[in-house]
Enzyme design. Structure first.
Site, PDB file in Angstrom:
ATOM      1  N   HIS A 202      22.627 -23.128 -17.926  1.00  0.00           N
ATOM      2  CA  HIS A 202      21.687 -23.673 -16.870  1.00  0.00           C
ATOM      3  C   HIS A 202      21.714 -25.164 -17.127  1.00  0.00           C
ATOM      4  O   HIS A 202      20.472 -25.750 -17.396  1.00  0.00           O
ATOM      5  CB  HIS A 202      20.399 -23.255 -17.200  1.00  0.00           C
ATOM      6  CG  HIS A 202      19.341 -22.429 -16.119  1.00  0.00           C
ATOM      7  ND1 HIS A 202      18.298 -22.716 -15.694  1.00  0.00           N
ATOM      8  CD2 HIS A 202      20.018 -21.655 -15.019  1.00  0.00           C
ATOM      9  CE1 HIS A 202      18.015 -21.925 -14.681  1.00  0.00           C
ATOM     10  NE2 HIS A 202      19.114 -21.495 -14.048  1.00  0.00           N
TER      11      HIS A 202
ATOM     12  N   HIS B  73      29.740 -21.057  -8.567  1.00  0.00           N
ATOM     13  CA  HIS B  73      28.668 -20.420  -9.597  1.00  0.00           C
ATOM     14  C   HIS B  73      28.760 -18.888  -9.306  1.00  0.00           C
ATOM     15  O   HIS B  73      28.543 -18.164 -10.497  1.00  0.00           O
ATOM     16  CB  HIS B  73      27.368 -20.998  -9.218  1.00  0.00           C
ATOM     17  CG  HIS B  73      26.214 -20.484 -10.325  1.00  0.00           C
ATOM     18  ND1 HIS B  73      26.240 -21.243 -11.711  1.00  0.00           N
ATOM     19  CD2 HIS B  73      25.517 -19.651 -10.550  1.00  0.00           C
ATOM     20  CE1 HIS B  73      25.522 -20.930 -12.481  1.00  0.00           C
ATOM     21  NE2 HIS B  73      24.718 -19.882 -11.900  1.00  0.00           N
TER      22      HIS B  73
END
EC number: 6.3.5.3
Length: 738
Positions: free
Chosen positions: A92, A46
């Site tokens: 998200h 990430h």
């Protein structure tokens, strides 16, 4: 923090044996738990882009209108008259699947902070959403997906509405590949003066480091690491890794920061996003080639008994890290205290090149900054063309029985991928701020005005996941083209994109092949269409129990129209307007909704995208609109000409009568690229359009005319306008209510 580091603890932090060996070399010793946690976060997929970085290199990122490209919190483009647009899109996904309301809400909050950290007031948002089946054979899947839709929509509306930021556009689509892993991509755009942009940098030694915003808790702990792994049954227990947002606190934080930016007190500012205090401190120091001391016991905490590990890795929301000029600490505190926000000096910039982490007077962690930020692993994962392509590439529309155009029209119109999503976008406030001049639901791109200059900023997000499944390269390029086409159909000139690249497990060579081809497609399209990439995000590991999502390189295009009064409408407005299809239509059904909705098949072979034809279409519509020739324009996309006309008729409440211009009525549902529908009134304007189209080399074909009566007719398709509107506007909410 002197815990014994075992192989099990290393594995829990998603650090591979080879990565751990690198850590040992960097430190020259065993790390403690705090240091291991820092490496785990910073080297997570990430944060480090370790599987994707190889393919992101080479994206076109420069143009005369690009003020800031990738590498900062958000990209920035010039809007003219001394004004700039700041924008970015991020995912998200995992948090929203685990806890849809909080996950979606904090996704919105996170992207907003990326925007106002750059010095821009957030003026608009969009979202790009993917869900699984909501009317399939498995009722338990349908029920869960409906729960996720309702939670995500509520979370997005809660945060955006409370922040006072209008949601002006978006897209939502469905496929069974998203049953176990939905996608929630949030886009934010802000406006600021082009010479008043702020960056994430620490500056020189002696600058105080100030923590501002909400207190730190244990929510979101390990979120970046969680987002860098696949889902399974155990993932349902990961709710503590999902952040909890407070939009009212963020509204105060934005106002405090914007007031601060009017002063000369700070050197740099950084949002505490993924990996929280860890990423913000390391990135700021790393960009300045500096070191930093942090006294973690000075961090404002909202829970008792917190330790350095938790404070560095928490992803609590509504927090910023500031590197200030010495002597202005109290003045900065005064600004934030006025807004009832915390502002605490928690450290200082040094010239050591090290991150020194202290806890109650003792050194708890010592890590050299440059190796963490610059020597993160860059993986060269194996790639392999997916075997499924051999099974689907030869599928053709003629392999299936013919279905009447009337039946196909009715089926597609109420398909969840077509039916109006008012249930979702009606929850969003599109009016707040009084700058929205093109609303969600009005088709095409959304748009806001810049009051000070009179310009309009248009924006649209696009991605056809079925086309990306069929051909990841052409599908990604088509997403760029489709987003740009929507912007151009508003009369604005498409200028730059931000992307959110959502793919499956990078450890699967077939997924990495999809990703590599997707990046190549974006590079080619952005270069050929002259729309550079200014920001973006990569989200991998979007799979559950070994099933990856369809490749989803979501593209958000931003463009500018110098005169907002010339913004072009996207739907029918009145009767008596001649309707034309611009661009070539062929038997293009690969990855089409026609094949998926009617026959349950996703396959075929996509044609190459003709970028010259695409850009010629954009320029033709932009030029014709500037001359006042057009009444409306809309991009032809999913469902083809028939569905595009139907939506334009439904939204305008205006009837239509036209003939099928093709030998085969199935072509009315073809999804050929580079097409739009435009309306022209009067013989003189029709002649002008036809002449301009001929000069541009764009096919211009009349298909019908808008009319005053209550009906929609296109070839053999006949339906009352009332029934058409009921099918289009009511079908989605009816599915959700079952």
């Amino acid at each position: 923090m002197n815990n014994q580091i075992t192989p099990e603890i290393v594995a829990q932090h998603k650090i591979s044996p080879s990565e751990y060996e690198s850590i040992l070399k960097i430190l020259g010793r065993e790390p403690n738990l705090l240091e291991l946690g820092v490496f785990s976060a910073m080297w997570s997929e990430h944060c480090s882009y370790k599987s994707s970085k190889k393919y992101l290199n080479g994206f076109p990122t420069k143009a005369k209108w690009v003020i800031q490209g990738p590498g900062e919190n958000a990209g920035v483009i010039d809007c003219g008259e001394g004004w700039a647009a700041v924008f970015k899109m991020e995912s998200h996904n995992h948090p929203s699947f685990i806890e849809p309301f909080a996950g979606a809400a904090t996704g919105v909050g996170g992207i907003f902070r990326d925007i106002f950290t750059m010095g821009a007031r957030v003026e608009a948002s969009m979202n790009s959403l993917r869900f699984g089946e909501i009317k399939g054979k498995d009722e338990s899947i349908n029920k869960h997906q409906k729960y996720l839709i309702k939670g995500v929509a509520a979370g997005i509306s809660h945060y955006g509405n409370c922040m006072g930021v209008p949601t002006v556009a978006g897209e939502t689509s469905f496929d069974e590949s998203f049953n176990g892993n939905i996608l929630v991509n949030a886009f934010g755009l802000g406006i600021c003066k082009s010479d008043e942009i702020f960056y994430a940098k620490a500056g020189s030694a002696g600058n105080p480091v100030i923590y501002v915003g909400s207190r730190t808790g244990r929510d979101g702990l390990g979120g970046a690491v969680m987002a860098s792994d696949s889902f399974n049954e155990a993932s349902k227990k990961l709710r503590p890794t999902v952040q909890v947002g407070d939009p009212f606190a963020e509204k105060l934080l934005m106002e405090a920061c914007l007031e601060l930016f009017k002063t000369d007190y700070i050197v740099g500012i950084q949002d505490m996003g993924a990996a929280g205090l860890t990423s913000s401190s390391f990135e700021m120091a790393g960009k300045s080639g500096a070191g930093m001391k942090l006294y973690l016991d000075k961090v404002p905490m909202r829970e008792e008994g917190m330790n350095p590990y938790e404070l560095m890795l928490s992803e609590s929301q509504e927090r910023m890290l500031i590197c200030a000029k010495p002597g202005f600490e109290n003045k900065i505190k005064e600004i934030f205290e006025k807004y009832e926000l915390h502002a605490e000096v928690i450290g200082e910039v040094t010239d050591t090149g090290n991150m020194e982490l202290f806890w109650k007077g003792e050194l708890a962690g010592l890590i050299p900054i440059a190796p963490v930020t610059e020597l993160a692993p860059v993986l060269d994962r194996p790639t392999k063309e997916p075997e499924y392509l051999n099974k689907i590439k030869n599928i053709k529309i003629d392999d299936f029985r013919k279905i009447s155009a009337k039946k196909a029209f009715k089926t597609l119109l109420k398909d969840e991928n077509i039916a109006n999503k008012a249930y979702i976008y009606d929850q969003y406030d599109a009016h707040i701020g009084t700058n929205t001049i093109k609303m969600p639901g009005s088709l095409g791109a959304g748009a806001i005005r810049i009051k000070e200059s009179g310009a309009a900023v248009a924006m649209a997000c696009e991605c056809n996941t079925r086309m990306n499944f069929v051909n990841p390269l052409v599908g990604a390029a088509a997403a760029v083209a489709a987003a740009g086409r929507k912007v151009a159909m508003s009369g604005a000139t498409p200028l730059s994109i931000t992307d959110c690249l959502n793919y499956g497990n990078p450890q699967n060579p077939e997924v990495m092949w999809q990703f590599a081809k997707g990046c190549e497609g974006i590079k080619i399209a952005c270069k050929e269409l002259n729309t550079p990439v200014v920001s973006g995000n990569v989200s991998l590991y979007n799979e559950t129990n070994g099933i990856s999502v369809q490749p989803t390189p979501a593209i958000a295009m931003v463009g500018v129209l110098k005169d907002a009064k010339k913004l072009l409408n996207s739907h029918f407005k009145e009767s008596g307007v001649s309707v034309f299809v611009l661009g070539d239509t062929g038997a293009d059904f690969a990855g089409s909704l026609y094949m998926k909705s009617l026959f349950g098949v996703c396959g075929g072979e996509l044609k190459e995208l003709d970028f010259k034809a695409e850009r010629a279409l954009w320029d033709l519509v932009i030029k014709a609109n500037d001359k006042g020739i057009l009444e409306f324009a809309n991009s032809v996309g999913v469902g083809g000409v028939a569905i595009t006309l139907a939506k334009m008729s439904a939204f305008g409440g205006v009837g239509f009568k036209g003939e099928c211009p093709y030998d085969d009525e199935r072509w009315l549902f073809s999804e050929s690229f580079s097409r739009s529908i435009v309306g022209v009134k009067g013989k003189k304007n029709i002649a002008k359009l036809e002449a301009m189209a001929k000069e541009a080399g764009v096919k211009c074909q009349k298909i019908g005319k808008t009319k005053a009566d209550n009906s929609f007719e296109l070839g053999s398709i006949e339906m009352s306008l009332d029934k058409l509107k009921k099918l289009y506007f009511s079908s989605f909410s009816e599915i959700l209510s079952k």
